[in-house]
Design a protein around this motif. Structure first.
Motif, mmCIF file in Angstrom:
data_model
loop_
_atom_site.group_PDB
_atom_site.id
_atom_site.type_symbol
_atom_site.label_atom_id
_atom_site.label_comp_id
_atom_site.label_asym_id
_atom_site.label_seq_id
_atom_site.Cartn_x
_atom_site.Cartn_y
_atom_site.Cartn_z
ATOM 1 N N SER A 37 -11.217 10.410 -31.218
ATOM 2 C CA SER A 37 -10.229 9.695 -31.456
ATOM 3 C C SER A 37 -9.697 9.273 -30.017
ATOM 4 O O SER A 37 -9.452 10.150 -29.103
ATOM 5 C CB SER A 37 -9.091 10.521 -32.222
ATOM 6 N N LEU A 38 -9.477 7.864 -29.757
ATOM 7 C CA LEU A 38 -9.319 7.486 -28.428
ATOM 8 C C LEU A 38 -7.949 6.947 -28.578
ATOM 9 O O LEU A 38 -7.370 6.354 -29.234
ATOM 10 C CB LEU A 38 -9.926 6.091 -28.085
ATOM 11 N N GLY A 47 -11.836 4.485 -32.475
ATOM 12 C CA GLY A 47 -12.656 5.434 -32.656
ATOM 13 C C GLY A 47 -13.732 5.574 -31.615
ATOM 14 O O GLY A 47 -13.910 4.672 -30.725
ATOM 15 N N GLY A 48 -14.756 6.427 -31.762
ATOM 16 C CA GLY A 48 -15.710 6.818 -30.805
ATOM 17 C C GLY A 48 -16.695 7.679 -31.432
ATOM 18 O O GLY A 48 -16.437 8.161 -32.377
ATOM 19 N N THR A 138 -19.363 4.133 -42.677
ATOM 20 C CA THR A 138 -18.500 4.105 -41.422
ATOM 21 C C THR A 138 -17.281 5.056 -41.913
ATOM 22 O O THR A 138 -17.154 5.259 -42.963
ATOM 23 C CB THR A 138 -17.999 2.638 -41.238
ATOM 24 N N ALA A 139 -16.823 5.513 -40.563
ATOM 25 C CA ALA A 139 -15.732 6.489 -40.700
ATOM 26 C C ALA A 139 -14.643 5.949 -39.649
ATOM 27 O O ALA A 139 -14.924 5.409 -38.533
ATOM 28 C CB ALA A 139 -16.177 7.880 -40.600
ATOM 29 N N GLY A 140 -13.302 6.446 -39.935
ATOM 30 C CA GLY A 140 -12.482 6.131 -39.041
ATOM 31 C C GLY A 140 -10.985 6.703 -39.454
ATOM 32 O O GLY A 140 -10.986 7.049 -40.674
ATOM 33 N N TRP A 141 -10.078 6.486 -38.500
ATOM 34 C CA TRP A 141 -8.491 6.621 -38.785
ATOM 35 C C TRP A 141 -7.799 5.500 -38.885
ATOM 36 O O TRP A 141 -6.493 5.650 -38.674
ATOM 37 C CB TRP A 141 -8.056 7.687 -37.802
ATOM 38 N N GLY A 142 -8.434 4.422 -38.831
ATOM 39 C CA GLY A 142 -7.810 3.266 -39.092
ATOM 40 C C GLY A 142 -7.024 3.049 -40.201
ATOM 41 O O GLY A 142 -6.826 3.639 -41.283
ATOM 42 N N ASP A 196 -10.290 1.194 -36.627
ATOM 43 C CA ASP A 196 -11.478 1.906 -36.941
ATOM 44 C C ASP A 196 -12.457 1.274 -35.421
ATOM 45 O O ASP A 196 -13.656 1.792 -35.523
ATOM 46 C CB ASP A 196 -11.820 1.315 -38.042
ATOM 47 N N SER A 197 -12.098 0.565 -34.757
ATOM 48 C CA SER A 197 -12.735 -0.310 -33.725
ATOM 49 C C SER A 197 -13.402 1.037 -33.138
ATOM 50 O O SER A 197 -12.854 2.050 -32.549
ATOM 51 C CB SER A 197 -11.812 -0.820 -32.743
#
Length: 244
Positions: A37-38, A47-48, A138-142, A196-197
């Motif tokens: 998490s950025l 994300g990264g 795909t995964a993320g905190w968006g 989510d980028s």
């Protein structure tokens, strides 16, 4: 047509900037130990993925003028979990040919080396091209609602890879290059979104893409989600890591 650069790109599309997973599900706790998490201050921005103990791979459009706090080992963005490790990004290295239309990839050098644990792990990079119809995720905190609704825990969603021809036809005038890969969810309005980028496209357990941009509506199959194809940048990634 608007492009949603899953983060800050007011390009002509809806960048993944601030893109979040829509139509997905809660990831099993700490099942994606390579996720980063950025954060700008305490706020999640992109994300990264952890590709070396001291390097995170993300999207070039996630670059900021300030300094990122990079959090590894997180499941919840709000919780102060014992599994979390926190670093400062001391150097941003976007691809030298990034131009808002392509080469949307960047490496961040961390202020220290992550300790590999059950909740913090490296991920390998997928070589070669993906076959049309491949099943990935795909995964993320968006954004989970296409309306700036943030999730309490990491989200993930299944993705089916499209052919370049199909993707180019659906995007029309927007250039879809060979260093991009496109995917769609199983249902309408399933995919990545704002926040989510920079997050990963995972295929066969390896990172095959980096979340780049989508259409005005998150998860709209008429404007498929677009990822930077990691295999197109293997030499650049290796060169950066070897010289740092």
């Amino acid at each position: 047509m608007v492009i949603n650069f899953v983060l800050l790109q007011l390009f002509v599309l809806h960048a993944a900037h601030a893109t979040h997973i829509v139509g997905g599900r809660d990831a099993t706790s700490h099942s994606r130990p390579y996720m980063a998490s950025l954060r700008i201050g305490s706020l999640h921005n992109c994300g990264g993925i952890l590709v070396r103990e001291d390097f995170v791979l993300t999207a070039a459009h996630c670059e900021i003028s300030g300094t990122y706090t990079v959090v590894l080992g997180a499941d919840s963005l709000s919780g102060n979990e014992a599994t979390q490790q926190e670093f400062t990004a001391v150097k941003s290295i976007p691809h030298p040919n990034y131009d808002r239309h392509g080469n949307d990839i960047m490496l961040l050098k961390l202020s220290g080396r992550a300790q590999l644990t059950e909740a913090v792990q490296l991920i390998s990079l997928k070589a070669g091209r993906l076959r049309t119809g491949s099943q990935c995720l795909t995964a993320g905190w968006g954004d989970i609602g296409d309306n700036q609704t943030l999730p309490s825990t990491l989200q993930e969603v299944n993705v089916t890879i499209l052919s370049q021809q199909t993707c180019r036809r659906r995007w029309g005038m927007v250039p879809i290059t060979g260093s991009m890969v496109c995917g769609v969810g199983a249902r309408v309005f399933q995919g990545f979104c704002s926040g989510d980028s920079g997050g990963p496209l995972i295929c066969d357990g390896a990172a095959a893409g980096v979340v780049s941009f989508s259409g005005r509506r998150c998860g709209d199959p008429n404007t498929p989600d677009v990822y930077t194809r990691i295999s197109s940048f293997t030499k650049w990634i290796t060169d950066v890591l070897n010289t740092n």
